[in-house]
Scaffold this motif. Sequence first.
Motif, short mmCIF file in Angstrom:
data_model
loop_
_atom_site.label_atom_id
_atom_site.label_comp_id
_atom_site.label_asym_id
_atom_site.label_seq_id
_atom_site.Cartn_x
_atom_site.Cartn_y
_atom_site.Cartn_z
N ALA A 297 0.85 -1.13 -0.01
CA ALA A 297 -0.14 0.09 0.02
C ALA A 297 0.74 1.33 0.08
N MET A 298 2.05 1.20 0.66
CA MET A 298 2.84 2.29 0.81
C MET A 298 3.86 2.48 -0.36
N ASN A 299 3.73 1.25 -1.19
CA ASN A 299 4.72 1.30 -2.29
C ASN A 299 6.14 1.57 -1.72
N LEU A 300 6.79 0.95 -1.02
CA LEU A 300 8.11 0.94 -0.55
C LEU A 300 8.97 0.29 -1.67
N ALA A 301 9.92 1.07 -1.89
CA ALA A 301 10.83 0.34 -2.89
C ALA A 301 11.99 -0.46 -2.47
N THR A 302 12.57 0.17 -1.36
CA THR A 302 13.89 -0.34 -0.97
C THR A 302 13.68 -1.51 0.28
N ASP A 303 14.60 -2.35 0.09
CA ASP A 303 14.53 -3.49 1.06
C ASP A 303 14.89 -3.06 2.70
N LYS A 304 15.57 -2.03 2.66
CA LYS A 304 15.99 -1.35 4.11
C LYS A 304 14.43 -0.78 4.84
N LEU A 305 13.75 -0.07 3.75
CA LEU A 305 12.51 0.61 4.18
C LEU A 305 11.30 -0.57 4.77
N LYS A 306 11.50 -1.49 3.89
CA LYS A 306 10.59 -2.66 4.15
C LYS A 306 10.96 -3.25 5.49
N ILE A 307 12.13 -3.42 5.58
CA ILE A 307 12.63 -4.23 6.93
C ILE A 307 12.30 -3.09 8.12
N ILE A 308 12.56 -1.89 7.95
CA ILE A 308 12.22 -0.93 9.19
C ILE A 308 10.72 -1.13 9.39
N LEU A 309 10.07 -0.95 8.38
CA LEU A 309 8.49 -1.13 8.70
C LEU A 309 8.26 -2.54 9.35
N ALA A 310 8.61 -3.37 8.84
CA ALA A 310 8.36 -4.86 9.38
C ALA A 310 9.02 -4.81 11.13
N THR A 311 9.97 -4.32 11.35
CA THR A 311 10.56 -4.47 12.65
C THR A 311 10.10 -3.25 13.57
N TYR A 312 9.43 -2.31 13.03
CA TYR A 312 9.05 -1.10 13.69
C TYR A 312 8.07 -1.57 15.11
N ASN A 313 7.17 -2.75 14.65
CA ASN A 313 6.28 -3.15 15.59
C ASN A 313 6.41 -4.17 16.29
N PHE A 314 7.88 -4.77 16.32
CA PHE A 314 8.60 -5.82 17.37
C PHE A 314 8.42 -5.16 18.69
N ILE A 315 7.91 -6.12 19.68
CA ILE A 315 8.20 -5.70 21.15
C ILE A 315 8.62 -7.02 21.86
N GLY A 316 9.10 -6.76 22.94
CA GLY A 316 9.36 -7.94 23.86
C GLY A 316 10.35 -8.77 23.22
N ASP A 317 10.14 -10.09 23.03
CA ASP A 317 11.09 -10.99 22.55
C ASP A 317 11.54 -10.48 21.30
N THR A 318 10.54 -10.21 20.36
CA THR A 318 11.10 -9.97 19.02
C THR A 318 12.11 -8.76 18.95
N GLU A 319 11.73 -7.97 19.71
CA GLU A 319 12.70 -6.69 19.77
C GLU A 319 14.01 -7.26 19.98
N ILE A 320 14.15 -7.81 21.19
CA ILE A 320 15.36 -8.45 21.64
C ILE A 320 16.21 -9.13 20.64
N TRP A 321 15.11 -10.17 19.94
CA TRP A 321 15.99 -10.96 18.86
C TRP A 321 16.32 -10.09 17.58
N TRP A 322 15.75 -9.09 17.35
CA TRP A 322 16.05 -8.16 16.28
C TRP A 322 17.42 -7.34 16.59
N LYS A 323 17.66 -6.92 17.97
CA LYS A 323 18.79 -6.20 18.15
C LYS A 323 19.87 -7.24 18.12
N ILE A 324 19.71 -8.44 18.47
CA ILE A 324 20.91 -9.48 18.37
C ILE A 324 21.17 -9.68 16.69
N VAL A 325 20.11 -9.88 15.89
CA VAL A 325 20.63 -9.90 14.58
C VAL A 325 20.84 -8.88 14.04
#
Length: 177
Positions: free
Chosen positions: A27-55
């Motif tokens: 819907a947002m027509n995001l073109a770059t992989d980085k923007l897609k990943i930022i959007l996907a990880t923006y709503n990580f909380i708790g365990d997923t947020e910790i996992w993402w920081k490790i990644v």
Amino acid sequence: MPTLFEGGLDPFVADSFIDRVEKHINAMNLATDKLKIILATYNFIGDTEIWWKIVLHTHDLDTMTYDSFKKLYYEKYFLALKRRELNKEFDRLKQGNMTVTEYENKFTSLLRFAPGIANDEEGKIEKFIDGLDLTIRPIIAVLEPTEYAKVVRKALVVEAESKDSRLSGSPTSTTRV
């Protein structure tokens, strides 16, 4: 925005989260992989947020592709063992006591775990027909349908006609397909 995702053991929740993220990406027509990943990880909380920081300590966000992000995500939150289990469940799926609508819903929900069939219209049709109840299968199979949506519609018609026939008490029915 997609709802918050905090991880857990339910692979359907993890998969549903990615589906919602991808709906927003499109819907947002995001073109770059980085923007897609930022959007996907923006709503990580708790365990997923910790996992993402490790990644992020072991992977460079600037060079990461969205597909490689999804691969890491699914490895963590949708274990290969569970994907294989769901694939096997799809392989064994039969209509049984379900209505055609219930069977089609289950078929569709499990179809994504059978990627070889999901992208092949003929294979999808064959598998769907093979799982139909014995009172419906021969009628649909003889039609040699080429579109999945038509197979489902025809199966629903046959089921309805069969039900009408049983309710009216007539021994035979003129099934309109």
